[in-house]
Design a protein around this motif. Structure first.
Motif, PDB file in Angstrom:
ATOM      1  N   LEU A   8       0.834  -1.207   0.000  1.00 49.54           N
ATOM      2  CA  LEU A   8       0.000   0.000   0.000  1.00 49.54           C
ATOM      3  C   LEU A   8       0.867   1.256   0.000  1.00 49.54           C
ATOM      4  CD1 LEU A   8      -2.809   1.209   0.062  1.00 49.54           C
ATOM      5  CD2 LEU A   8      -2.744   1.069   2.551  1.00 49.54           C
ATOM      6  N   GLY A   9       1.903   1.263   0.830  1.00 46.63           N
ATOM      7  CA  GLY A   9       2.819   2.406   0.845  1.00 46.63           C
ATOM      8  C   GLY A   9       3.550   2.559  -0.473  1.00 46.63           C
ATOM      9  N   GLY A  10       3.961   1.449  -1.074  1.00 47.30           N
ATOM     10  CA  GLY A  10       4.628   1.490  -2.372  1.00 47.30           C
ATOM     11  C   GLY A  10       3.731   2.034  -3.469  1.00 47.30           C
ATOM     12  N   GLN A  11       2.455   1.668  -3.438  1.00 48.42           N
ATOM     13  CA  GLN A  11       1.503   2.186  -4.421  1.00 48.42           C
ATOM     14  C   GLN A  11       1.323   3.687  -4.248  1.00 48.42           C
ATOM     15  OE1 GLN A  11      -2.124  -0.133  -4.192  1.00 48.42           O
ATOM     16  NE2 GLN A  11      -0.981  -2.046  -4.287  1.00 48.42           N
ATOM     17  N   ALA A  12       1.289   4.150  -3.009  1.00 41.92           N
ATOM     18  CA  ALA A  12       1.159   5.589  -2.752  1.00 41.92           C
ATOM     19  C   ALA A  12       2.393   6.330  -3.254  1.00 41.92           C
ATOM     20  CB  ALA A  12       0.931   5.837  -1.268  1.00 41.92           C
ATOM     21  N   PHE A  13       3.600   5.774  -3.044  1.00 39.43           N
ATOM     22  CA  PHE A  13       4.818   6.377  -3.593  1.00 39.43           C
ATOM     23  C   PHE A  13       4.749   6.439  -5.106  1.00 39.43           C
ATOM     24  CE2 PHE A  13       7.608   5.781   0.245  1.00 39.43           C
ATOM     25  CZ  PHE A  13       8.087   7.073   0.264  1.00 39.43           C
ATOM     26  N   SER A  14       4.351   5.339  -5.742  1.00 39.99           N
ATOM     27  CA  SER A  14       4.270   5.295  -7.203  1.00 39.99           C
ATOM     28  C   SER A  14       3.288   6.319  -7.752  1.00 39.99           C
ATOM     29  CB  SER A  14       3.869   3.888  -7.662  1.00 39.99           C
ATOM     30  OG  SER A  14       4.884   2.956  -7.338  1.00 39.99           O
ATOM     31  N   ALA A  15       2.231   6.598  -7.013  1.00 41.69           N
ATOM     32  CA  ALA A  15       1.219   7.561  -7.443  1.00 41.69           C
ATOM     33  C   ALA A  15       1.590   8.999  -7.078  1.00 41.69           C
ATOM     34  CB  ALA A  15      -0.135   7.210  -6.823  1.00 41.69           C
ATOM     35  N   GLY A  16       2.717   9.190  -6.394  1.00 40.77           N
ATOM     36  CA  GLY A  16       3.154  10.534  -6.011  1.00 40.77           C
ATOM     37  C   GLY A  16       2.352  11.137  -4.877  1.00 40.77           C
ATOM     38  N   LEU A  17       1.773  10.312  -4.025  1.00 40.65           N
ATOM     39  CA  LEU A  17       0.892  10.793  -2.959  1.00 40.65           C
ATOM     40  C   LEU A  17       1.582  10.941  -1.599  1.00 40.65           C
ATOM     41  CD1 LEU A  17      -2.228   8.576  -3.783  1.00 40.65           C
ATOM     42  CD2 LEU A  17      -1.801  10.961  -4.442  1.00 40.65           C
ATOM     43  N   VAL A  18       2.856  10.620  -1.518  1.00 46.54           N
ATOM     44  CA  VAL A  18       3.552  10.655  -0.231  1.00 46.54           C
ATOM     45  C   VAL A  18       4.334  11.958  -0.098  1.00 46.54           C
ATOM     46  CG1 VAL A  18       5.242   9.498   1.239  1.00 46.54           C
ATOM     47  CG2 VAL A  18       3.708   8.146  -0.194  1.00 46.54           C
ATOM     48  N   ASP A  19       4.083  12.697   0.990  1.00 46.03           N
ATOM     49  CA  ASP A  19       4.787  13.950   1.268  1.00 46.03           C
ATOM     50  C   ASP A  19       5.834  13.800   2.361  1.00 46.03           C
ATOM     51  OD1 ASP A  19       3.227  15.441  -0.566  1.00 46.03           O
ATOM     52  OD2 ASP A  19       1.638  15.620   0.924  1.00 46.03           O
ATOM     53  N   GLU A  20       5.595  12.874   3.296  1.00 38.31           N
ATOM     54  CA  GLU A  20       6.493  12.700   4.426  1.00 38.31           C
ATOM     55  C   GLU A  20       6.667  11.218   4.728  1.00 38.31           C
ATOM     56  OE1 GLU A  20       4.172  14.738   7.380  1.00 38.31           O
ATOM     57  OE2 GLU A  20       5.376  16.545   7.167  1.00 38.31           O
ATOM     58  N   VAL A  21       7.829  10.871   5.285  1.00 41.02           N
ATOM     59  CA  VAL A  21       8.100   9.504   5.713  1.00 41.02           C
ATOM     60  C   VAL A  21       8.525   9.557   7.181  1.00 41.02           C
ATOM     61  CG1 VAL A  21       9.582   7.490   5.415  1.00 41.02           C
ATOM     62  CG2 VAL A  21       8.800   8.767   3.408  1.00 41.02           C
ATOM     63  N   VAL A  22       7.831   8.805   8.002  1.00 44.40           N
ATOM     64  CA  VAL A  22       8.193   8.667   9.408  1.00 44.40           C
ATOM     65  C   VAL A  22       8.569   7.210   9.612  1.00 44.40           C
ATOM     66  CG1 VAL A  22       7.400   8.856  11.786  1.00 44.40           C
ATOM     67  CG2 VAL A  22       6.592  10.489  10.076  1.00 44.40           C
ATOM     68  N   MET A  23       9.795   6.973  10.090  1.00 41.14           N
ATOM     69  CA  MET A  23      10.301   5.610  10.162  1.00 41.14           C
ATOM     70  C   MET A  23      10.994   5.387  11.502  1.00 41.14           C
ATOM     71  SD  MET A  23      12.897   3.820   7.414  1.00 41.14           S
ATOM     72  CE  MET A  23      12.093   4.705   6.099  1.00 41.14           C
ATOM     73  N   ASP A  24      10.772   4.219  12.058  1.00 40.74           N
ATOM     74  CA  ASP A  24      11.469   3.801  13.269  1.00 40.74           C
ATOM     75  C   ASP A  24      12.472   2.726  12.863  1.00 40.74           C
ATOM     76  OD1 ASP A  24       9.783   5.441  14.821  1.00 40.74           O
ATOM     77  OD2 ASP A  24       8.259   3.879  14.809  1.00 40.74           O
ATOM     78  N   VAL A  25      13.753   2.960  13.134  1.00 42.59           N
ATOM     79  CA  VAL A  25      14.808   2.045  12.727  1.00 42.59           C
ATOM     80  C   VAL A  25      15.362   1.357  13.971  1.00 42.59           C
ATOM     81  CG1 VAL A  25      17.017   1.843  11.541  1.00 42.59           C
ATOM     82  CG2 VAL A  25      15.366   3.592  10.820  1.00 42.59           C
ATOM     83  N   ALA A  26      15.322   0.021  13.951  1.00 43.77           N
ATOM     84  CA  ALA A  26      15.850  -0.773  15.059  1.00 43.77           C
ATOM     85  C   ALA A  26      16.859  -1.777  14.502  1.00 43.77           C
ATOM     86  CB  ALA A  26      14.716  -1.503  15.769  1.00 43.77           C
ATOM     87  N   PRO A  27      17.899  -2.120  15.268  1.00 43.74           N
ATOM     88  CA  PRO A  27      18.937  -3.018  14.775  1.00 43.74           C
ATOM     89  C   PRO A  27      18.510  -4.487  14.831  1.00 43.74           C
ATOM     90  CG  PRO A  27      19.433  -2.376  17.008  1.00 43.74           C
ATOM     91  CD  PRO A  27      18.190  -1.619  16.600  1.00 43.74           C
ATOM     92  N   VAL A  28      17.533  -4.841  14.004  1.00 45.58           N
ATOM     93  CA  VAL A  28      17.022  -6.209  13.977  1.00 45.58           C
ATOM     94  C   VAL A  28      16.807  -6.612  12.522  1.00 45.58           C
ATOM     95  CG1 VAL A  28      15.116  -7.721  14.632  1.00 45.58           C
ATOM     96  CG2 VAL A  28      15.830  -5.909  16.180  1.00 45.58           C
ATOM     97  N   VAL A  29      17.233  -7.810  12.148  1.00 47.70           N
ATOM     98  CA  VAL A  29      16.960  -8.344  10.821  1.00 47.70           C
ATOM     99  C   VAL A  29      16.051  -9.551  11.007  1.00 47.70           C
ATOM    100  CG1 VAL A  29      17.958  -9.394   8.761  1.00 47.70           C
ATOM    101  CG2 VAL A  29      19.168  -7.546   9.929  1.00 47.70           C
ATOM    102  N   ASP A  56      15.940   3.984  23.092  1.00 46.40           N
ATOM    103  CA  ASP A  56      16.682   2.825  23.546  1.00 46.40           C
ATOM    104  C   ASP A  56      16.660   1.767  22.442  1.00 46.40           C
ATOM    105  OD1 ASP A  56      18.077   1.063  25.173  1.00 46.40           O
ATOM    106  OD2 ASP A  56      16.257   0.319  26.141  1.00 46.40           O
ATOM    107  N   ARG A  57      17.776   1.619  21.692  1.00 49.56           N
ATOM    108  CA  ARG A  57      17.927   0.678  20.580  1.00 49.56           C
ATOM    109  C   ARG A  57      16.938   0.951  19.437  1.00 49.56           C
ATOM    110  NH1 ARG A  57      21.190  -3.345  20.737  1.00 49.56           N
ATOM    111  NH2 ARG A  57      19.896  -4.740  19.514  1.00 49.56           N
ATOM    112  N   VAL A  58      16.556   2.208  19.254  1.00 49.78           N
ATOM    113  CA  VAL A  58      15.689   2.596  18.143  1.00 49.78           C
ATOM    114  C   VAL A  58      15.996   4.048  17.766  1.00 49.78           C
ATOM    115  CG1 VAL A  58      13.793   3.366  19.608  1.00 49.78           C
ATOM    116  CG2 VAL A  58      13.311   2.600  17.273  1.00 49.78           C
TER     117      VAL A  58
END
Length: 67
Positions: A8-29, A56-58
Protein backbone atom coordinates in the motif's frame (compact mmCIF):
# COMPACT_ATOMS: atom_id res chain seq x y z
CA UNK A 1 -3.63 10.86 6.23
CA UNK A 2 -1.25 8.10 7.27
CA UNK A 3 -0.55 4.87 5.42
CA UNK A 4 1.64 1.93 6.23
CA UNK A 5 4.67 0.51 4.50
CA UNK A 6 4.42 -2.56 2.28
CA UNK A 7 2.47 -2.74 -0.98
CA UNK A 8 0.00 0.00 0.00
CA UNK A 9 2.82 2.41 0.85
CA UNK A 10 4.63 1.49 -2.37
CA UNK A 11 1.50 2.19 -4.42
CA UNK A 12 1.16 5.59 -2.75
CA UNK A 13 4.82 6.38 -3.59
CA UNK A 14 4.27 5.29 -7.20
CA UNK A 15 1.22 7.56 -7.44
CA UNK A 16 3.15 10.53 -6.01
CA UNK A 17 0.89 10.79 -2.96
CA UNK A 18 3.55 10.66 -0.23
CA UNK A 19 4.79 13.95 1.27
CA UNK A 20 6.49 12.70 4.43
CA UNK A 21 8.10 9.50 5.71
CA UNK A 22 8.19 8.67 9.41
CA UNK A 23 10.30 5.61 10.16
CA UNK A 24 11.47 3.80 13.27
CA UNK A 25 14.81 2.04 12.73
CA UNK A 26 15.85 -0.77 15.06
CA UNK A 27 18.94 -3.02 14.77
CA UNK A 28 17.02 -6.21 13.98
CA UNK A 29 16.96 -8.34 10.82
CA UNK A 30 13.93 -10.59 10.48
CA UNK A 31 14.40 -13.59 8.20
CA UNK A 32 15.53 -12.77 4.68
CA UNK A 33 14.16 -9.25 4.79
CA UNK A 34 11.22 -7.68 3.01
CA UNK A 35 11.15 -4.61 0.76
CA UNK A 36 9.92 -1.79 2.98
CA UNK A 37 7.60 -0.33 0.32
CA UNK A 38 6.53 -3.52 -1.43
CA UNK A 39 6.84 -3.67 -5.20
CA UNK A 40 7.67 0.05 -5.61
CA UNK A 41 10.89 0.18 -7.64
CA UNK A 42 11.17 3.89 -8.42
CA UNK A 43 13.62 6.25 -6.77
CA UNK A 44 12.32 8.47 -3.99
CA UNK A 45 14.61 11.19 -2.71
CA UNK A 46 14.14 12.37 0.86
CA UNK A 47 15.34 15.66 2.34
CA UNK A 48 17.67 15.46 5.32
CA UNK A 49 15.67 14.36 8.37
CA UNK A 50 13.98 17.33 10.04
CA UNK A 51 13.49 15.32 13.23
CA UNK A 52 15.72 12.59 14.66
CA UNK A 53 14.91 11.16 18.07
CA UNK A 54 17.22 8.58 19.58
CA UNK A 55 15.56 6.01 21.83
CA UNK A 56 16.68 2.83 23.55
CA UNK A 57 17.93 0.68 20.58
CA UNK A 58 15.69 2.60 18.14
CA UNK A 59 16.03 5.70 15.99
CA UNK A 60 12.90 7.67 15.07
CA UNK A 61 13.22 9.59 11.77
CA UNK A 62 10.95 12.12 10.07
CA UNK A 63 11.79 13.02 6.45
CA UNK A 64 10.12 15.12 3.77
CA UNK A 65 9.88 13.73 0.22
CA UNK A 66 11.88 15.87 -2.21
CA UNK A 67 9.81 17.08 -5.18
Amino acid sequence: MCITAGDLGGQAFSAGLVDEVVMDVAPVVLGEGVRFFGAHTGTVLLEDPDAVVRGDRVLHLHDTVRR
